[in-house]
Design an enzyme around this catalytic site. Structure first.
Site, PDB file in Angstrom:
ATOM      1  N   ASP A 165       0.863  -1.178   0.000  1.00  0.00           N
ATOM      2  CA  ASP A 165       0.000   0.000   0.000  1.00  0.00           C
ATOM      3  C   ASP A 165       0.905   1.236   0.000  1.00  0.00           C
ATOM      4  O   ASP A 165       1.521   1.568   1.025  1.00  0.00           O
ATOM      5  CB  ASP A 165      -0.896   0.016   1.240  1.00  0.00           C
ATOM      6  CG  ASP A 165      -1.979  -1.071   1.208  1.00  0.00           C
ATOM      7  OD1 ASP A 165      -1.757  -2.103   0.552  1.00  0.00           O
ATOM      8  OD2 ASP A 165      -3.023  -0.876   1.850  1.00  0.00           O
ATOM      9  N   LYS A 228      -6.880   3.294  -3.412  1.00  0.00           N
ATOM     10  CA  LYS A 228      -7.288   3.305  -2.007  1.00  0.00           C
ATOM     11  C   LYS A 228      -7.535   4.746  -1.576  1.00  0.00           C
ATOM     12  O   LYS A 228      -6.774   5.648  -1.937  1.00  0.00           O
ATOM     13  CB  LYS A 228      -6.183   2.654  -1.175  1.00  0.00           C
ATOM     14  CG  LYS A 228      -6.397   2.630   0.331  1.00  0.00           C
ATOM     15  CD  LYS A 228      -5.237   1.903   1.012  1.00  0.00           C
ATOM     16  CE  LYS A 228      -5.283   2.034   2.531  1.00  0.00           C
ATOM     17  NZ  LYS A 228      -4.137   1.349   3.173  1.00  0.00           N
ATOM     18  N   LYS A 264     -10.259   0.302  -2.465  1.00  0.00           N
ATOM     19  CA  LYS A 264     -10.163   0.067  -1.027  1.00  0.00           C
ATOM     20  C   LYS A 264     -10.439   1.353  -0.257  1.00  0.00           C
ATOM     21  O   LYS A 264      -9.577   2.218  -0.186  1.00  0.00           O
ATOM     22  CB  LYS A 264      -8.775  -0.470  -0.660  1.00  0.00           C
ATOM     23  CG  LYS A 264      -8.577  -0.700   0.849  1.00  0.00           C
ATOM     24  CD  LYS A 264      -7.188  -1.231   1.152  1.00  0.00           C
ATOM     25  CE  LYS A 264      -6.906  -1.305   2.650  1.00  0.00           C
ATOM     26  NZ  LYS A 264      -5.548  -1.817   2.962  1.00  0.00           N
TER      27      LYS A 264
END
Length: 328
Positions: A165, A228, A264
């Site tokens: 991430d 995300k 996400k």
């Protein structure tokens, strides 16, 4: 995660779907023209649509299925300076068996930790199928030289991370240095090797919905496997309107390119009711193909506890006491 072919039933494009992406990223000027040529977002309309989606409800069997699906979509997360190997081992055990008293309860999708704790999570999770995600690239600020960010990424992958991430350089993005952001994502993607890349936009710092749409497309064109919303360290974090815009972006990107990208939302999603609102939005905006842990995740720490409590309530007809779930 395997990218499917273009799915014609994914929903109508927003105009960008027909764009010719060839040559868009050859220089800053071309990238700017493309990103600023994306359709503008009607903020009032987007907020109103998200509010309407939030009123949808599901009952009985469908709700039970949604709860289990939401559990399977959780990236169980601990990203605190006081994290210890013991805490990560406990969290990893919980990810594998969220409800030790009920073997029918599904495992979560992943455990998300800092890079120095990846090996601990990997050893604990073993061959369980629960992935290890690691934040990298000078999380949460993204303020570091590129070689440091790439080393951070490689270290996490070498330690066993299945997913990375990363955070974008919001300063560069907001200054209009789009090619710099694009090239950095490309470089981190390469450093990931076999690991999947989730690109954190930190939407709370992007200010406008138009910027969220542009950042979403920029990340996808650079090779993101997921986009995300947030680090969880900035407010607002994962809001329903912003997630809806990102779902529109991945839907239209697949129509344009044939490549599917996941979404996400992370930060601030704490209740089963909230999680179900997000799942309804996924279904209505992007389509059923995204109702899978390979394509939609919740970045959360406390959400799992409420999902477990609501799950038992549906099975037994009563709420459990406060000691039913572990405190993360």
């Amino acid at each position: 995660m395997t990218a499917p072919t273009t799915h014609p039933g994914a929903g109508p494009g927003n105009g960008a779907a027909a764009a010719d992406l060839d040559g868009v990223t050859r220089d800053d000027a071309s990238l700017r023209r493309f990103l600023h040529g994306l359709p503008g977002v009607d903020q009032v309309g987007a907020d109103a649509r998200a509010a309407t989606l939030a009123t949808r409800s599901i009952k009985t069997t469908a709700k039970a299925q949604a709860i289990d699906l939401a559990i399977r979509m959780v990236d169980l997360t601990t990203l605190e300076g006081q994290d210890t190997p013991g805490k990560v081992r406990a969290l990893s055990s919980k990810a594998m068996r969220p409800d030790p008293s009920d073997p029918s309860c599904p495992a979560t999708a992943a455990v998300c930790v800092y890079p120095d704790l990846v090996a601990v999570a990997k050893q604990t999770l073993g061959a369980s199928g629960v992935h290890v995600a690691a934040v990298a690239t000078a999380f949460p600020s993204g303020r570091a030289a590129r070689d440091i960010k790439l080393a951070d990424t490689r270290d996490a992958v070498e330690a066993g991370a299945d997913e990375i991430d990363m955070v974008i350089d919001r300063g560069a993005f907001l200054s209009g240095r789009y090619l710099q952001v694009f090239e950095e994502i490309v470089a981190v993607k390469q450093a990931c090797g076999p690991a999947h890349l989730k690109v954190i936009l930190e939407t709370g710092e992007l200010v406008t919905y138009d910027a969220v749409r542009r950042a979403s497309w920029l990340a996808m064109m650079a090779g993101a496997d997921f986009i995300k919303t947030s680090t969880g360290k900035v407010q607002p974090a994962a809001t329903l309107p912003v997630t809806m815009l990102m779902l529109e972006a991945v839907r239209d990107f697949r129509l344009a390119t044939g490549t599917q990208v996941g979404v996400k939302p992370a930060g601030g999603i704490r209740t089963t009711k909230d999680a179900i609102k997000f799942l309804v939005t996924v279904n209505e905006v992007a389509g059923r193909d995204w109702l899978d842990p390979d394509w939609f995740r919740f970045g959360a720490s406390t959400l799992l506890n409420d999902l477990l409590l609501q799950r038992q309530k549906m099975q037994t007809g009563r709420y459990s006491g406060p000691d039913y779930v572990t405190v993360d």
